[in-house]
Design an enzyme around this catalytic site. Structure first.
Site, PDB file in Angstrom:
ATOM      1  N   TYR A 156      57.003  80.534  20.600  1.00  0.00           N
ATOM      2  CA  TYR A 156      57.706  81.739  21.052  1.00  0.00           C
ATOM      3  C   TYR A 156      58.014  81.690  22.539  1.00  0.00           C
ATOM      4  O   TYR A 156      58.966  82.319  22.998  1.00  0.00           O
ATOM      5  CB  TYR A 156      56.858  82.978  20.755  1.00  0.00           C
ATOM      6  CG  TYR A 156      56.859  83.355  19.301  1.00  0.00           C
ATOM      7  CD1 TYR A 156      57.798  84.246  18.796  1.00  0.00           C
ATOM      8  CD2 TYR A 156      55.941  82.795  18.420  1.00  0.00           C
ATOM      9  CE1 TYR A 156      57.815  84.589  17.458  1.00  0.00           C
ATOM     10  CE2 TYR A 156      55.957  83.134  17.071  1.00  0.00           C
ATOM     11  CZ  TYR A 156      56.887  84.029  16.601  1.00  0.00           C
ATOM     12  OH  TYR A 156      56.907  84.361  15.274  1.00  0.00           O
TER      13      TYR A 156
ATOM     14  N   VAL B  45      51.410  75.339  25.085  1.00  0.00           N
ATOM     15  CA  VAL B  45      50.712  75.290  23.800  1.00  0.00           C
ATOM     16  C   VAL B  45      49.932  76.588  23.599  1.00  0.00           C
ATOM     17  O   VAL B  45      49.758  77.374  24.530  1.00  0.00           O
ATOM     18  CB  VAL B  45      49.759  74.080  23.723  1.00  0.00           C
ATOM     19  CG1 VAL B  45      50.529  72.788  23.915  1.00  0.00           C
ATOM     20  CG2 VAL B  45      48.655  74.181  24.767  1.00  0.00           C
TER      21      VAL B  45
ATOM     22  N   ASP C 297      56.839  68.995  20.217  1.00  0.00           N
ATOM     23  CA  ASP C 297      55.753  69.691  19.505  1.00  0.00           C
ATOM     24  C   ASP C 297      55.164  68.728  18.486  1.00  0.00           C
ATOM     25  O   ASP C 297      55.851  67.827  17.999  1.00  0.00           O
ATOM     26  CB  ASP C 297      56.303  70.944  18.803  1.00  0.00           C
ATOM     27  CG  ASP C 297      55.229  71.992  18.537  1.00  0.00           C
ATOM     28  OD1 ASP C 297      55.303  73.082  19.139  1.00  0.00           O
ATOM     29  OD2 ASP C 297      54.317  71.720  17.735  1.00  0.00           O
TER      30      ASP C 297
ATOM     31  N   GLY D 248      57.747  78.452  24.616  1.00  0.00           N
ATOM     32  CA  GLY D 248      58.400  77.182  24.945  1.00  0.00           C
ATOM     33  C   GLY D 248      59.869  77.162  24.523  1.00  0.00           C
ATOM     34  O   GLY D 248      60.748  76.779  25.314  1.00  0.00           O
TER      35      GLY D 248
ATOM     36  N   PRO E 188      44.415  80.179  21.777  1.00  0.00           N
ATOM     37  CA  PRO E 188      43.827  81.272  20.985  1.00  0.00           C
ATOM     38  C   PRO E 188      42.420  81.640  21.438  1.00  0.00           C
ATOM     39  O   PRO E 188      41.853  80.980  22.304  1.00  0.00           O
ATOM     40  CB  PRO E 188      43.790  80.683  19.575  1.00  0.00           C
ATOM     41  CG  PRO E 188      43.722  79.208  19.774  1.00  0.00           C
ATOM     42  CD  PRO E 188      44.496  78.924  21.022  1.00  0.00           C
TER      43      PRO E 188
ATOM     44  N   LEU F  85      57.877  87.119  29.706  1.00  0.00           N
ATOM     45  CA  LEU F  85      58.836  87.647  28.739  1.00  0.00           C
ATOM     46  C   LEU F  85      58.137  88.481  27.668  1.00  0.00           C
ATOM     47  O   LEU F  85      56.958  88.269  27.388  1.00  0.00           O
ATOM     48  CB  LEU F  85      59.606  86.497  28.075  1.00  0.00           C
ATOM     49  CG  LEU F  85      58.879  85.554  27.118  1.00  0.00           C
ATOM     50  CD1 LEU F  85      58.671  86.138  25.737  1.00  0.00           C
ATOM     51  CD2 LEU F  85      59.645  84.258  26.995  1.00  0.00           C
ATOM     52  N   ALA F  86      58.865  89.413  27.093  1.00  0.00           N
ATOM     53  CA  ALA F  86      58.345  90.185  25.960  1.00  0.00           C
ATOM     54  C   ALA F  86      59.104  89.769  24.710  1.00  0.00           C
ATOM     55  O   ALA F  86      60.341  89.632  24.756  1.00  0.00           O
ATOM     56  CB  ALA F  86      58.515  91.684  26.209  1.00  0.00           C
TER      57      ALA F  86
ATOM     58  N   CYS G 142      49.279  88.415  22.386  1.00  0.00           N
ATOM     59  CA  CYS G 142      48.746  88.271  23.746  1.00  0.00           C
ATOM     60  C   CYS G 142      47.761  89.343  24.199  1.00  0.00           C
ATOM     61  O   CYS G 142      46.734  89.008  24.785  1.00  0.00           O
ATOM     62  CB  CYS G 142      49.894  88.217  24.741  1.00  0.00           C
ATOM     63  SG  CYS G 142      50.894  86.739  24.533  1.00  0.00           S
ATOM     64  N   PHE G 143      48.057  90.611  23.992  1.00  0.00           N
ATOM     65  CA  PHE G 143      47.275  91.659  24.662  1.00  0.00           C
ATOM     66  C   PHE G 143      45.785  91.526  24.377  1.00  0.00           C
ATOM     67  O   PHE G 143      44.967  91.447  25.282  1.00  0.00           O
ATOM     68  CB  PHE G 143      47.773  93.047  24.268  1.00  0.00           C
ATOM     69  CG  PHE G 143      49.032  93.468  24.969  1.00  0.00           C
ATOM     70  CD1 PHE G 143      49.626  92.643  25.916  1.00  0.00           C
ATOM     71  CD2 PHE G 143      49.625  94.686  24.689  1.00  0.00           C
ATOM     72  CE1 PHE G 143      50.794  93.034  26.570  1.00  0.00           C
ATOM     73  CE2 PHE G 143      50.786  95.092  25.336  1.00  0.00           C
ATOM     74  CZ  PHE G 143      51.374  94.252  26.272  1.00  0.00           C
TER      75      PHE G 143
HETATM   76  P1  NAI Z   1      53.016  79.332  19.654  1.00  0.00           P
HETATM   77  O1  NAI Z   1      51.819  79.162  18.793  1.00  0.00           O
HETATM   78  O2  NAI Z   1      54.228  79.981  19.115  1.00  0.00           O
HETATM   79  O3  NAI Z   1      53.476  77.882  20.190  1.00  0.00           O
HETATM   80  C1  NAI Z   1      52.611  76.883  20.625  1.00  0.00           C
HETATM   81  C2  NAI Z   1      53.078  75.531  20.083  1.00  0.00           C
HETATM   82  O4  NAI Z   1      52.336  74.484  20.712  1.00  0.00           O
HETATM   83  C3  NAI Z   1      52.893  75.342  18.583  1.00  0.00           C
HETATM   84  O5  NAI Z   1      54.143  75.100  17.980  1.00  0.00           O
HETATM   85  C4  NAI Z   1      51.947  74.119  18.473  1.00  0.00           C
HETATM   86  O6  NAI Z   1      52.262  73.281  17.365  1.00  0.00           O
HETATM   87  C5  NAI Z   1      52.191  73.417  19.780  1.00  0.00           C
HETATM   88  N1  NAI Z   1      51.118  72.531  20.215  1.00  0.00           N
HETATM   89  C6  NAI Z   1      49.784  72.781  20.276  1.00  0.00           C
HETATM   90  N2  NAI Z   1      49.116  71.714  20.771  1.00  0.00           N
HETATM   91  C7  NAI Z   1      50.043  70.765  21.040  1.00  0.00           C
HETATM   92  C8  NAI Z   1      49.982  69.448  21.582  1.00  0.00           C
HETATM   93  N3  NAI Z   1      48.816  68.903  21.963  1.00  0.00           N
HETATM   94  N4  NAI Z   1      51.129  68.736  21.709  1.00  0.00           N
HETATM   95  C9  NAI Z   1      52.301  69.288  21.330  1.00  0.00           C
HETATM   96  N5  NAI Z   1      52.439  70.538  20.834  1.00  0.00           N
HETATM   97  C10 NAI Z   1      51.314  71.276  20.678  1.00  0.00           C
HETATM   98  O7  NAI Z   1      52.504  80.093  20.950  1.00  0.00           O
HETATM   99  P2  NAI Z   1      53.377  81.004  21.957  1.00  0.00           P
HETATM  100  O8  NAI Z   1      53.491  82.388  21.445  1.00  0.00           O
HETATM  101  O9  NAI Z   1      54.604  80.269  22.347  1.00  0.00           O
HETATM  102  O10 NAI Z   1      52.390  81.075  23.184  1.00  0.00           O
HETATM  103  C11 NAI Z   1      52.110  79.955  23.991  1.00  0.00           C
HETATM  104  C12 NAI Z   1      51.352  80.413  25.214  1.00  0.00           C
HETATM  105  O11 NAI Z   1      52.167  81.288  25.985  1.00  0.00           O
HETATM  106  C13 NAI Z   1      50.068  81.178  24.928  1.00  0.00           C
HETATM  107  O12 NAI Z   1      49.119  80.815  25.903  1.00  0.00           O
HETATM  108  C14 NAI Z   1      50.462  82.609  25.119  1.00  0.00           C
HETATM  109  O13 NAI Z   1      49.377  83.382  25.541  1.00  0.00           O
HETATM  110  C15 NAI Z   1      51.500  82.516  26.216  1.00  0.00           C
HETATM  111  N6  NAI Z   1      52.474  83.607  26.207  1.00  0.00           N
HETATM  112  C16 NAI Z   1      53.003  84.084  25.037  1.00  0.00           C
HETATM  113  C17 NAI Z   1      53.946  85.090  25.063  1.00  0.00           C
HETATM  114  C18 NAI Z   1      54.527  85.604  23.784  1.00  0.00           C
HETATM  115  O14 NAI Z   1      55.251  86.585  23.851  1.00  0.00           O
HETATM  116  N7  NAI Z   1      54.283  85.015  22.648  1.00  0.00           N
HETATM  117  C19 NAI Z   1      54.423  85.684  26.315  1.00  0.00           C
HETATM  118  C20 NAI Z   1      53.857  85.085  27.481  1.00  0.00           C
HETATM  119  C21 NAI Z   1      52.902  84.095  27.409  1.00  0.00           C
END
Ligand code: NAI
Length: 483
Positions: free
Chosen positions: A14, A89, A36, A16, A92, A162-163, A275-276
């Site tokens: 979400y 990445v 990924d 990346g 959790p 971002l939200a 996140c929260f």
């Molecule tokens: P997500 O779970 O959607 O994406 C993470 C991706 O990383 C997954 O597709 C996973 O397969 C991949 N991954 C994990 N280990 C890996 C590795 N060693 N090599 C390659 N790929 C790998 O998570 P999301 O929502 O994008 O969040 C990512 C981070 O950003 C978290 O720390 C979150 O707290 C933070 N964040 C999230 C927001 C949101 O709205 N979702 C907003 C701001 C920050």
């Protein structure tokens, strides 16, 4: 001409996906590759059916994909070639061991850092995009420098604000971009390099810099304070119901104070999202580790009020229907944690549904963006398991037989005793409620967990309506919820 800057982002989720798509759009002279380990996720990014729903995202991706935006599973090759590596990445909450249920699980982060150290042959700027505990950069720096083979690494913290639901808008026009780095000449140079990327579209005065720890902590603090606003207004909503005050009127009057401001003061069934809760638990854990139990307790309360709000809602549903929902059909409109996203991580709908199922209700769920599979998986999953890779999740979600999922709000509500609105999708404002009423059992109840419907109109139709924090119908006053 100067060498083309190459960016690689590890983690096509979400964060990346959308952030890199926008960088590629705004910086045509930079090549951006998102990698990924999940082949299905990468395949989806390369298809017409993107893995996440986000308004405007498809348009941005279509403009750049194949031009200067690429999605690949060849993690090592693209990390090796990149000048700047974003790490996005998942981080959790730990489910076992030291700090279980609180601390951030940095397994994915650490393995990404070790892989970077393994494959790199040239100097790199490594950017923390994930939300991480304060001082993570120090750990990452140690992993990289102890395995460096003479390569120099600069670690930056560039948390994402971002939200979901408005990600593209937020990325186009951010309130601020925050870059934290080491206060050394090399550190400053790295900060400058990343600043130049954002300067392609973000006004200079919105790009702020700080030391690494401030940047890491700012993200945790921002999420904690945002969540706290919701818990504050939700706490007030309970008092409104008890006294006859109207939480919308209260929030409006309070928000008029320029020191407080009007945004993020909507009472609801509770906050959700990936996140929260995770970031506050993480903050709590860090406070405890630093010998600050009073501070930890203060922030923990934000989550407790959120849990209270969800169980209060369930109690209201059950108590107003003669203290039992056993065998009754309850329609659930909306399952995503907010509108304009298909994301269900930590959505309050999970807890509300589980609460109703615990009282033996039959539930029928409709959400315009969430698949039946996803809903079944969510309802079968244990707390905190959702953010771990798919192979750790239940593979064949135990069919919860009291749950049906439909693709139509009218189907979901047909024959139901009550309707719970759990996501503020716009389309729920304009449903034909007279038609819904006709097809429901009587008395027909609507429990509006997002304050989206016009309760007066619904009462005219004949519904008994519960709106969070609003004056109660006589019916609800006569059947008080037991806390
Ligand atoms: P997500 O779970 O959607 O994406 C993470 C991706 O990383 C997954 O597709 C996973 O397969 C991949 N991954 C994990 N280990 C890996 C590795 N060693 N090599 C390659 N790929 C790998 O998570 P999301 O929502 O994008 O969040 C990512 C981070 O950003 C978290 O720390 C979150 O707290 C933070 N964040 C999230 C927001 C949101 O709205 N979702 C907003 C701001 C920050």
């Amino acid at each position: 001409a100067a060498k083309m800057v190459k960016i690689c982002c590890i983690g096509a989720g979400y964060v990346g996906g959308p952030t890199m798509a926008v960088i590629a759009l705004k910086c045509p002279s930079i090549e951006v590759v998102v990698v990924d380990i999940s082949a299905t996720r990468i395949a989806a990014w390369n298809s017409d059916q993107l893995p996440i729903y986000e308004p405007g995202l498809e348009d941005v991706v279509k403009q750049c994909r194949g031009r200067n935006l690429f999605f690949s599973t060849d993690v090592e090759k693209h990390v090796c070639e990149a000048d700047i590596i974003f790490v996005s990445v998942n981080t959790p909450t730990k489910t076992r061991g030291l700090g279980a249920g609180k601390a951030a699980d940095l397994t994915y982060w650490e393995s990404a850092a070790r892989m970077i150290a393994d494959v790199s042959k040239s100097d790199k700027i490594v950017v923390e995009k994930s939300t991480v505990p304060v001082k993570t950069a120090e750990a990452i720096e140690k992993i990289l420098t102890h395995n460096s083979k003479g390569i120099s690494y600069q670690i930056l913290s560039n948390p994402e604000f971002l939200a979901e639901g408005t990600a593209i808008q937020d990325l186009f026009n951010p309130d601020r971009v925050l870059i934290g780095g080491r206060e050394t000449p090399e550190g400053r140079k790295a900060v400058q390099a990343l600043k130049e990327v954002y300067a392609n579209w973000v006004p200079e005065d919105r790009i702020i810099t700080s030391n690494l720890w401030s940047a890491e902590l700012s993200k945790l603090a921002a999420n904690a304070i945002l969540a706290q606003r919701i818990s504050s207004v939700n706490a007030i909503s309970a008092l409104c119901e008890a006294t006859g005050a109207n939480v919308s009127e209260v929030a409006y009057a309070v928000g008029k104070d320029s020191r407080i401001g009007p945004k993020f003061l909507n009472a609801s069934v509770g906050f959700g999202g990936s996140c929260f809760q995770k970031d506050i638990l993480n903050l709590v854990y860090i406070c405890e580790c630093n010998g600050l139990p009073e501070v930890a307790t203060y922030w923990k309360q934000v989550i407790k009020i959120n849990d209270y709000q969800k169980s209060r809602f369930v109690n209201r549903v059950v108590s107003s229907m003669f203290n039992t929902v056993s065998g009754k059909k309850i329609a659930v409109l909306g399952f995503a944690f907010k509108k304009d996203t298909g994301d269900t991580r930590e959505t309050p709908a999970i807890d509300v549904c589980k609460g109703l199922l615990g009282d033996k209700a039959k539930i029928s769920i409709y959400d315009p963006q969430v698949s039946a599979d996803q809903i079944r998986r969510d309802l079968a999953m244990n707390k905190f398991d959702w953010d771990h890779p798919i192979h750790l999740q239940p593979t064949s979600p135990t069919a919860v037989k009291e749950v049906t999922v439909t693709w139509d709000a009218y189907e979901a509500t047909k024959g139901a005793h009550g309707v719970c609105i759990l996501t503020e999708w716009d389309e729920f404002k304009s449903l034909d409620y007279a038609k819904i009423y006709e097809n429901m059992q009587k008395p027909a109840f609507i429990f509006d967990g997002r304050n989206v419907v016009d309760s007066e109109k619904l009462r005219e139709i004949g519904f008994i309506v519960y709106s969070i924090g609003k004056p109660l119908d006589q019916w609800l006053k006569d059947m008080p919820a037991v806390a």
